[in-house]
Write an enzyme that holds these catalytic residues in place. Structure first.
Site, PDB file in Angstrom:
ATOM      1  N   TRP A 166     -19.691  15.978  10.180  1.00 16.25           N
ATOM      2  CA  TRP A 166     -18.663  15.669   9.197  1.00 16.25           C
ATOM      3  C   TRP A 166     -18.941  16.345   7.857  1.00 16.25           C
ATOM      4  O   TRP A 166     -20.068  16.334   7.373  1.00 16.25           O
ATOM      5  CB  TRP A 166     -18.589  14.152   8.960  1.00 16.25           C
ATOM      6  CG  TRP A 166     -18.033  13.394  10.120  1.00 16.25           C
ATOM      7  CD1 TRP A 166     -17.651  13.904  11.329  1.00 16.25           C
ATOM      8  CD2 TRP A 166     -17.791  11.988  10.186  1.00 16.25           C
ATOM      9  NE1 TRP A 166     -17.184  12.889  12.135  1.00 16.25           N
ATOM     10  CE2 TRP A 166     -17.259  11.716  11.461  1.00 16.25           C
ATOM     11  CE3 TRP A 166     -17.975  10.934   9.282  1.00 16.25           C
ATOM     12  CZ2 TRP A 166     -16.911  10.415  11.861  1.00 16.25           C
ATOM     13  CZ3 TRP A 166     -17.623   9.656   9.681  1.00 16.25           C
ATOM     14  CH2 TRP A 166     -17.094   9.399  10.965  1.00 16.25           C
TER      15      TRP A 166
ATOM     16  N   LYS B 127     -14.056  17.627  10.411  1.00 11.61           N
ATOM     17  CA  LYS B 127     -14.979  17.564  11.552  1.00 11.61           C
ATOM     18  C   LYS B 127     -15.271  18.980  12.007  1.00 11.61           C
ATOM     19  O   LYS B 127     -14.461  19.620  12.657  1.00 11.61           O
ATOM     20  CB  LYS B 127     -14.375  16.719  12.659  1.00 11.61           C
ATOM     21  CG  LYS B 127     -14.179  15.293  12.156  1.00 11.61           C
ATOM     22  CD  LYS B 127     -13.844  14.302  13.240  1.00 11.61           C
ATOM     23  CE  LYS B 127     -13.897  12.893  12.665  1.00 11.61           C
ATOM     24  NZ  LYS B 127     -12.642  12.183  12.659  1.00 11.61           N
TER      25      LYS B 127
ATOM     26  N   GLU C  92      -5.802  -3.766  -0.680  1.00  9.11           N
ATOM     27  CA  GLU C  92      -6.190  -4.878   0.205  1.00  9.11           C
ATOM     28  C   GLU C  92      -7.385  -5.666  -0.345  1.00  9.11           C
ATOM     29  O   GLU C  92      -7.722  -6.726   0.190  1.00  9.11           O
ATOM     30  CB  GLU C  92      -6.566  -4.344   1.597  1.00  9.11           C
ATOM     31  CG  GLU C  92      -5.407  -3.801   2.401  1.00  9.11           C
ATOM     32  CD  GLU C  92      -5.128  -2.321   2.148  1.00  9.11           C
ATOM     33  OE1 GLU C  92      -5.467  -1.814   1.060  1.00  9.11           O
ATOM     34  OE2 GLU C  92      -4.565  -1.679   3.056  1.00  9.11           O
TER      35      GLU C  92
ATOM     36  N   THR D  93       0.874  -1.181   0.000  1.00  7.35           N
ATOM     37  CA  THR D  93       0.000   0.000   0.000  1.00  7.35           C
ATOM     38  C   THR D  93       0.909   1.228   0.000  1.00  7.35           C
ATOM     39  O   THR D  93       2.068   1.130   0.417  1.00  7.35           O
ATOM     40  CB  THR D  93      -0.876   0.044   1.263  1.00  7.35           C
ATOM     41  OG1 THR D  93      -0.008   0.113   2.390  1.00  7.35           O
ATOM     42  CG2 THR D  93      -1.754  -1.174   1.376  1.00  7.35           C
TER      43      THR D  93
HETATM   44  P1  ADP Z   1      -3.577   3.766  -0.944  1.00 11.66           P
HETATM   45  O1  ADP Z   1      -4.691   3.744   0.034  1.00 11.66           O
HETATM   46  O2  ADP Z   1      -2.353   3.143  -0.412  1.00 11.66           O
HETATM   47  O3  ADP Z   1      -3.433   5.062  -1.673  1.00 11.66           O
HETATM   48  P2  ADP Z   1      -5.064   2.212  -2.808  1.00 11.66           P
HETATM   49  O4  ADP Z   1      -4.789   2.395  -4.231  1.00 11.66           O
HETATM   50  O5  ADP Z   1      -5.275   0.862  -2.285  1.00 11.66           O
HETATM   51  O6  ADP Z   1      -3.845   2.784  -2.121  1.00 11.66           O
HETATM   52  O7  ADP Z   1      -6.196   3.211  -2.391  1.00 11.66           O
HETATM   53  C1  ADP Z   1      -7.393   2.819  -1.812  1.00 11.66           C
HETATM   54  C2  ADP Z   1      -8.198   4.018  -1.429  1.00 11.66           C
HETATM   55  O8  ADP Z   1      -8.400   4.900  -2.533  1.00 11.66           O
HETATM   56  C3  ADP Z   1      -9.586   3.668  -0.991  1.00 11.66           C
HETATM   57  O9  ADP Z   1      -9.621   3.207   0.329  1.00 11.66           O
HETATM   58  C4  ADP Z   1     -10.327   4.979  -1.201  1.00 11.66           C
HETATM   59  O10 ADP Z   1     -10.118   5.867  -0.137  1.00 11.66           O
HETATM   60  C5  ADP Z   1      -9.661   5.543  -2.411  1.00 11.66           C
HETATM   61  N1  ADP Z   1     -10.481   5.259  -3.587  1.00 11.66           N
HETATM   62  C6  ADP Z   1     -10.319   4.283  -4.484  1.00 11.66           C
HETATM   63  N2  ADP Z   1     -11.266   4.348  -5.440  1.00 11.66           N
HETATM   64  C7  ADP Z   1     -12.056   5.404  -5.140  1.00 11.66           C
HETATM   65  C8  ADP Z   1     -13.226   5.991  -5.734  1.00 11.66           C
HETATM   66  N3  ADP Z   1     -13.757   5.524  -6.851  1.00 11.66           N
HETATM   67  N4  ADP Z   1     -13.763   7.048  -5.114  1.00 11.66           N
HETATM   68  C9  ADP Z   1     -13.234   7.556  -3.979  1.00 11.66           C
HETATM   69  N5  ADP Z   1     -12.154   7.038  -3.383  1.00 11.66           N
HETATM   70  C10 ADP Z   1     -11.564   5.983  -3.942  1.00 11.66           C
END
Ligand code: ADP
Length: 551
Positions: free
Chosen positions: A449, A444, A330, A185
């Site tokens: 929120w 917040k 994940e 990640t």
């Molecule tokens: P990292 O969290 O390490 O940047 P990831 O690529 O696994 O790597 O990112 C996952 C996160 O990206 C999600 O938990 C979410 O917050 C955000 N995310 C992914 N796709 C979307 C989407 N379509 N809309 C909003 N947020 C998104």
């Protein structure tokens, strides 16, 4: 009583075996790092992937060893991917956009034995080679003619690495729960954590990701993953392509609007996928040059929320169906996809666009729920926000080496077996999920929120705005209030007043940012998302005009 059907372990080698049998001549086209467009086929990639396996075994690589890549999307990257996974080694895709120190940290943590590296990244790796404690040799993804002078130890050109090797190495024959891939990640807080996919999890995920209401790729499609293979398995596309027998177009290192456009048109791409920043560049190029998209039918967009301006441009101006995708490393990574229900697809354009801005409904095998901070489930009414938790066969239960464990058994799960995504979301009665924020980015204000993402998406539609980010800034009365940060488009001159007037009526009054500031460049992280941590750091001493008034 057990059924009496055959055992067929779900191992990923079977995907490439199948494409060789069922679609041997289907093309894989790569914009090579060396420059020219290179064409190969599933049959050739199969044969060369077998040679990779043979060469790995010659080096003493065995099941469970980690073999790393630092590479763009290309046919060679696919060969290494299947060559390593096919024999039960673990293919570790490293994200080259990370800081060099992070790359070194990750490679050491993973215990990578070999590193396959694109020409582009040789200089970066030379600088940190001394810190790479476990890597025995470096294979440069090129041929002898393009081999650079390098200080990397035991460096060899990829074409020499596989040359003359037989294509008879044995694949499969191990448990389907064997580890297949490792992906870290991006670690916006703390060290990156490794997600260790299994053959079974990737196989199930690819099967569900390609359901008709999901990617729905057929053999007649031409598919281009612009999303990199190092970004969570290229969203399953390197598995879906050969499984479906679709022509695959690999864009290599050039992801700017013009280069992406040229491949889309010249190769007749019908389906593509990437994060919104890539599409902002493409759309800008199309507008500036008065170009149309003549073959593209569907585009999957995820990684961060799809801005309304991008959604409307694709759907309304260019007639391309947008598939909004949400997920995370994940989750292998897809959790939800935005295909509309049959009832909703008959609605008017504005209502359809509103629903498509939601992140969509879960794909088969993903269970989802929202809870409050005490773990109590919240209603699916489309307005109540809560922590989003997931469960399924392609969702991580623990991180590599049990980092980030929440329980004594090393798993990273809640007591009920669900994984907390770190996202905050609503779920509506029809099953559509909508992300309102990352738990750590939500603002917040006075105990309520505010969703930073929603304001950003709307602000992007204002005249002259290239990129918009909202962060919470300390406020003496409300705890936090939103600050809107804008990167103007080339030649654009958005003003605070004009942007606030644009937001007026589109968001709740109390969500209105307390201030708007312009910056030359909004920082992006390693996966192309806005780097809120860096922005919070940049604005940590910022005093809102409303804060002075409240004191
Ligand atoms: P990292 O969290 O390490 O940047 P990831 O690529 O696994 O790597 O990112 C996952 C996160 O990206 C999600 O938990 C979410 O917050 C955000 N995310 C992914 N796709 C979307 C989407 N379509 N809309 C909003 N947020 C998104």
């Amino acid at each position: 009583m057990l059924g009496s059907m055959q055992d067929w372990a779900m191992t990923l080698d079977k995907i490439l075996d199948y494409s060789k049998a069922a679609s041997p001549h289907r093309e894989i086209v790569t914009r090579s790092v060396e420059g020219p467009i290179v064409r190969t086929t599933y049959a050739e990639v199969w044969s060369r992937a077998k040679q990779v396996t043979h060469a790995l075994q010659e080096r003493g690589i065995v099941t469970g060893d980690r073999v790393a890549t630092l590479a763009w999307n290309s046919a060679r990257h696919m060969e290494v991917w299947y060559g390593a996974m096919g024999m039960g080694a673990v293919l570790h895709t490293i994200n080259p956009r990370l800081f060099p120190e992070q790359i070194a940290w990750i490679a050491n943590h993973a215990g990578d034995r070999l590193l396959f590296v694109d020409l582009t990244f040789v200089p970066i790796i030379e600088k940190i080679a001394d810190q790479l404690q476990t890597i025995e040799s470096f294979i440069i993804l090129t041929d002898r003619a393009h081999m650079p002078q390098t200080t990397l130890r035991n460096a060899v050109a990829y074409e020499d690495f596989i040359a003359g090797r037989p294509d008879a190495a044995r694949w499969g024959g191990f448990d389907e729960n064997t580890a297949a891939g490792l992906c870290y990640t991006s670690g916006t807080t703390g060290n990156p954590k490794g997600v260790l996919y299994s053959h079974r999890s990737n196989m199930l995920h690819a099967l569900t990701a390609n359901q008709p209401d999901c990617f729905g790729v057929k053999s007649s499609d031409v598919i281009m993953p612009v999303v990199p293979m190092f970004h969570a398995n290229a969203w399953a596309i390197a598995f879906v392509g050969p499984m479906a027998g679709a022509k695959l177009v690999m864009p290599g290192a050039k992801l700017d609007g013009q280069s992406v456009y040229e491949l889309l048109e010249e190769e007749g791409v019908t389906f593509t996928a990437a994060v919104p920043t890539v599409w902002l560049m493409l759309l800008q190029f199309l507008r500036d040059n008065g170009k149309k998209l003549s073959t593209l039918k569907r585009v999957a967009i995820g990684g961060s929320a799809v801005p309304e301006a991008v959604l409307r441009a694709f759907e309304v101006d260019y007639g391309v169906d947008v598939i909004h995708a949400w997920g995370m490393t994940e989750m292998s990574p897809i959790g939800t996809l935005g295909a509309l229900t049959p009832e909703d697809s008959r609605k008017g354009i504005d209502e359809r666009m509103r629903l498509k801005l939601k992140q969509g409904r879960p794909i088969f095998t993903v269970d989802m729920k929202i809870t409050d901070d005490d773990g109590k489930e919240l209603p699916h009414d489309g307005t109540t926000f809560g922590r989003l938790l997931v469960r399924g066969p392609a969702v991580a239960k623990a991180y590599f080496r049990n980092d980030g464990a929440r329980r004594a058994d090393g798993t990273a799960l809640e007591a009920d077996g669900f994984f907390d995504t770190g996202d905050v979301a609503t779920i509506d009665p029809a099953g559509y999920m909508q992300i309102t924020d990352r738990a750590k980015d939500v603002i917040k204000s006075g105990g309520e929120w505010i969703s930073s993402i929603e304001i950003e998406n709307i602000a992007l539609g204002a005249e002259g705005v290239a990129c918009a980010a909202v962060i919470g800034v300390l406020h003496p009365k409300w705890d936090e209030r939103p600050l809107l940060i804008i990167e103007p488009a080339a030649g654009g001159q958005p003003t605070k007043e004009a942007v606030l007037a644009y937001l007026d009526g589109k968001i709740a009054k109390w969500w209105t940012p307390d201030d708007v500031v312009m910056v030359e460049k909004i920082p992006l992280g390693a996966t192309g998302k806005i780097n809120k941590l860096a922005l919070r750091e940049m604005f940590k001493d910022y005093r809102l005009p409303t804060a002075q008034a409240a004191e």
